[in-house]
Write a protein that holds these residues in place. Sequence first.
Motif, mmCIF file in Angstrom:
data_model
loop_
_atom_site.group_PDB
_atom_site.id
_atom_site.type_symbol
_atom_site.label_atom_id
_atom_site.label_comp_id
_atom_site.label_asym_id
_atom_site.label_seq_id
_atom_site.Cartn_x
_atom_site.Cartn_y
_atom_site.Cartn_z
ATOM 1 N N TRP A 35 0.878 -1.169 0.000
ATOM 2 C CA TRP A 35 0.000 0.000 0.000
ATOM 3 C C TRP A 35 0.909 1.210 0.000
ATOM 4 O O TRP A 35 1.754 1.340 0.862
ATOM 5 C CB TRP A 35 -0.852 -0.013 1.258
ATOM 6 N N MET A 36 0.784 2.019 -1.014
ATOM 7 C CA MET A 36 1.723 3.134 -1.166
ATOM 8 C C MET A 36 0.958 4.433 -1.364
ATOM 9 O O MET A 36 0.280 4.618 -2.365
ATOM 10 C CB MET A 36 2.608 2.840 -2.380
ATOM 11 N N TYR A 39 2.487 11.122 -1.304
ATOM 12 C CA TYR A 39 2.591 12.039 -0.170
ATOM 13 C C TYR A 39 3.214 13.336 -0.655
ATOM 14 O O TYR A 39 3.740 13.408 -1.748
ATOM 15 C CB TYR A 39 3.415 11.413 0.955
ATOM 16 N N SER A 61 7.760 -3.556 -7.812
ATOM 17 C CA SER A 61 7.460 -2.129 -7.704
ATOM 18 C C SER A 61 6.127 -1.889 -6.993
ATOM 19 O O SER A 61 5.116 -2.464 -7.365
ATOM 20 C CB SER A 61 7.408 -1.520 -9.096
ATOM 21 N N PRO C 116 10.879 10.383 -2.932
ATOM 22 C CA PRO C 116 11.956 9.410 -2.728
ATOM 23 C C PRO C 116 13.218 9.713 -3.524
ATOM 24 O O PRO C 116 13.158 10.164 -4.663
ATOM 25 C CB PRO C 116 11.344 8.101 -3.231
ATOM 26 N N GLY C 170 11.771 7.555 0.688
ATOM 27 C CA GLY C 170 10.367 7.854 0.954
ATOM 28 C C GLY C 170 9.431 6.695 0.664
ATOM 29 O O GLY C 170 8.416 6.530 1.332
ATOM 30 N N LEU C 171 9.779 5.872 -0.296
ATOM 31 C CA LEU C 171 8.901 4.735 -0.615
ATOM 32 C C LEU C 171 8.903 3.709 0.508
ATOM 33 O O LEU C 171 7.851 3.256 0.955
ATOM 34 C CB LEU C 171 9.355 4.063 -1.917
ATOM 35 N N MET C 175 5.404 3.223 2.494
ATOM 36 C CA MET C 175 4.686 2.036 2.007
ATOM 37 C C MET C 175 4.217 1.151 3.166
ATOM 38 O O MET C 175 4.869 1.067 4.195
ATOM 39 C CB MET C 175 5.674 1.262 1.128
ATOM 40 N N ARG C 260 13.825 -3.488 -5.907
ATOM 41 C CA ARG C 260 12.555 -4.205 -6.074
ATOM 42 C C ARG C 260 11.909 -3.849 -7.410
ATOM 43 O O ARG C 260 11.227 -4.669 -8.007
ATOM 44 C CB ARG C 260 11.618 -4.007 -4.887
ATOM 45 N N ILE C 261 12.163 -2.649 -7.885
ATOM 46 C CA ILE C 261 11.667 -2.295 -9.215
ATOM 47 C C ILE C 261 12.416 -3.131 -10.261
ATOM 48 O O ILE C 261 11.828 -3.618 -11.225
ATOM 49 C CB ILE C 261 11.836 -0.777 -9.458
ATOM 50 N N THR C 264 10.923 -6.603 -10.666
ATOM 51 C CA THR C 264 9.780 -6.635 -11.582
ATOM 52 C C THR C 264 10.274 -6.603 -13.030
ATOM 53 O O THR C 264 9.778 -7.346 -13.890
ATOM 54 C CB THR C 264 8.832 -5.442 -11.317
ATOM 55 N N GLU C 267 11.628 -10.057 -14.142
ATOM 56 C CA GLU C 267 10.563 -10.995 -14.517
ATOM 57 C C GLU C 267 10.085 -10.705 -15.946
ATOM 58 O O GLU C 267 9.885 -11.607 -16.753
ATOM 59 C CB GLU C 267 9.361 -10.864 -13.569
ATOM 60 N N VAL C 336 10.685 8.377 -9.856
ATOM 61 C CA VAL C 336 11.089 6.991 -9.626
ATOM 62 C C VAL C 336 10.894 6.236 -10.930
ATOM 63 O O VAL C 336 9.861 6.369 -11.585
ATOM 64 C CB VAL C 336 10.237 6.352 -8.501
ATOM 65 N N MET C 337 11.914 5.449 -11.305
ATOM 66 C CA MET C 337 11.791 4.729 -12.572
ATOM 67 C C MET C 337 10.724 3.645 -12.463
ATOM 68 O O MET C 337 10.475 3.101 -11.382
ATOM 69 C CB MET C 337 13.127 4.103 -13.006
ATOM 70 N N PRO C 339 9.353 -0.182 -13.828
ATOM 71 C CA PRO C 339 9.993 -1.399 -14.333
ATOM 72 C C PRO C 339 10.169 -1.331 -15.856
ATOM 73 O O PRO C 339 11.191 -1.775 -16.376
ATOM 74 C CB PRO C 339 9.021 -2.508 -13.935
#
Lengths: 179, 321, 351
Positions: A35-36, A39, A61, C116, C170-171, C175, C260-261, C264, C267, C336-337, C339
């Motif tokens: 959950w993002m 902000y 992501s 972020p 920030g993410l 999150m 983590r991006i 994704t 994959e 933020v980039m 995927p």
Amino acid sequence: MYKEIILAGFGGQGVLLIGKLLAKLGLEMGNEVTWMPAYGPEMRGGTCNCTVVISDKPVGSPMSKHPHGLIALNLPSLDKFEDFVRKDGVIVINTSLINRKVKRNDVKVVEVPANEIAIECGSAKAGNMVALGAFIGATGLSDLEMVKEILSKSLASKPQLIEVNHKALTRGYELAKGV
Amino acid sequence: MPAVIVEKDRCKGCTLCVNICPENVLAMSKEINSKGYFFPFMQNPEACTGCRHCALICPDVAIQVEVKGKVNQKPSALTEKPFHYCPGCHHGIVHRLVAEAIDALGIGERAVGVAPVGCSVLAYDYFNVDMHEASHGRAPAVATGIKRGRPNLIVFTYQGDGDLASIGIAETIHAANRGEKITVIFINNAIYGMTGGQMAPTTLVGQVATTCPLGRDPNLAGYPIRVSELLKELKTPAYIARVAVYDAKNILQAKQAIKKAFDYQVKGICYSFVEVLSACPTGWGMNPPDASKWLKENMVPYYPLGEFKTPEKGVVKETER
Amino acid sequence: MAKKLMKGCEAIGEAAIKAGCRLFFGYPITPQNEIPEYMSARLPQVGGVYVQAESEVSASNMLYGAAGAGCRCFTSSSSPGISLMQEGISYIAGAELPVVFINIMRGGPGLGGILPSQSDYFQATKGGGHGDYRCLVLAPSTVQEAADLVQLAFDLADKYRNPVYVLGDGLIGQMMEPVEFKRTVNPEDLPEKTWASTGAKGRKPNIINSLYLDPEDLEKHNWKLKKKYEEMEKNEKRWEEFNIEENLDVLFVAYGTVARIAKTAIEDLRSKGVTAGLFRPITLYPFPGEALYSVAQKSKKVLVSELSTGQMIEDVRYHLGKDREVAFYGRVGGMVMTPEELVDEALKLLK
């Protein structure tokens, strides 16, 4: 299972809350979730939104450029996100505060007068629940009882609010099922 | 007959104008503007006396009033850019008063403002004069640099309670004590707005904030700082005043004080400081009219209004205020 | 214990409590306000103390005091606030005190933005304040890992008597993800710090200090610190390998959120017939350079991605040698980039 959902409105409409309920629902269903919230200064008196990702694998992501679903509680939110929703996705709009139609014709659209229904249910603040109910109804993400249960748990400290919110959820759900 | 002109797309639906109108002329429409807000309209136009209270209190400079063919002008020291503040936030009112003072004294071409960190961080977008953006709390130091380098400029800072009374209290006290010929506008809303409602040094005892979830406890956080009273004790000449902007009478007094503060600087007399008690409806969790009422009932008793020090009289006795 | 949905910031706060920390000193700054807010509500419930300092400069010096008195303590802030804390951090490194610093990075320089960013890599890994010192730097990529690394950070800080950063963005802070806390430390069970200023009862006074006016003493102190940093380099390197196999087409090197991006993207690349893997440093100092070197030998291309204009890439290049080509893709300023962007960048590289 892999769903990205954006929920948007202005501050005070409770979009972050229904986003959290959706994430809890995903978790309860045995999935990985993120959950993002968006902000920043835009949350001051402007639009407010969050992204929920529900996946049967660890979530990469946590943000979404092309969501499978959109809940837009006011006009600026629809303006901002409509074009990004994936083909065959679901858009729920709050017609109480959105005075135009969805332009896309390759998505499923559910129109709910969320504010009016909320008032009929007994709380002007429950418009977000009407929209969430409609989204669950339109996507078939889970059955309604499961959402109600999660909502009851989240409202455990304010039991007086459970009934009206259940009512609002149900009204939204039924409205979408009728679509 | 007077007419209230609403620039509807600037409106954020705070209802302060509806609330202040002594003749119940205004009501909120059922329509929404391009931002998704309901806006006011003249429900009883014939009752309007042209008192302009609605235009005085509008925090978004969205209202003008036409009386006998004359419309009050928007200050030229403000840009056209709509404020980003929350509905009903008093920042917008004070921005307008500062701009009106700059206009009235005709100093727009030599005024330089210093914006703080906090909700008014973007003040540099709103004042139609040269502006600096300072780091958190350092505005008086930045203003000192500007003024000492170019004494002919009229330099002002615009700071909130976290910026001025917490992280920047040292710069605040020392700029005042050096008698820098600058004007400091201090917005005291007893909370940190931008970061989301944390305790400020001016948060009232018992007032709930996100970092004092049970209410401010003076045993842990001390009592709220009365900055005007603190500064008035400095020996260096200064103009120190506290005002509020929750109703028409107070807005007019605030306007006077702010203009006076700039005037002392223009005349090269002294450091000037105006504290403005302001409402933060979002941070306090109230609707705008209730926030104004809360301010009047809770903040004013602890933070008395008036002039605390003038260069002519020195410290003003309580009985004279 | 069942998994609970928590915001990164709140999970960090709870993890500190579960690590036996009972002291927090800080000052509000976006995007990490939920940490002080959480601590202000939670610490009094467990007999702890929360102090909202008047500034970050002050907060870092409160930490210097509390850590010198032998208490587990921490703070959290974001980039501009961390810059203000550099005075305290340098003194804390000099006096060899264990303090945990959480930096939920936002874009700079100056006030920058609040979204972020990973642009404090240099500040965190190469010093930040004045003097010859290093901080241990841990970089989580999920909320669960943020909680785990905060607990580890307190142990490492005590073990090396050194400041430790947990570097998120920030993410990670904003999150929500499911979390479980794997252990709980009781503050009373922590080993006694015999060097701390706890009152000179039955022993010689302890002095918490970073001043060495005699150059010979200061030189000795500096070499002693250096030896400690070498120990960290020997023992503490941590990293994750994801989808690493022989004959990779492209190896992503990324940490934190970007990693983590990249997962994704990996994959997605697989579905396009491209074999891609990820090397994710978990400790940014010490940097796991040797492990990266051996993984990089398996890949045709190496692509570093960061939320900066290129900071970690300097460590990557240093360890892979000047003959190895290293590509870079960065987004900055709070952008933020996606995927998709990483997929495109990898495909471009392989053309």
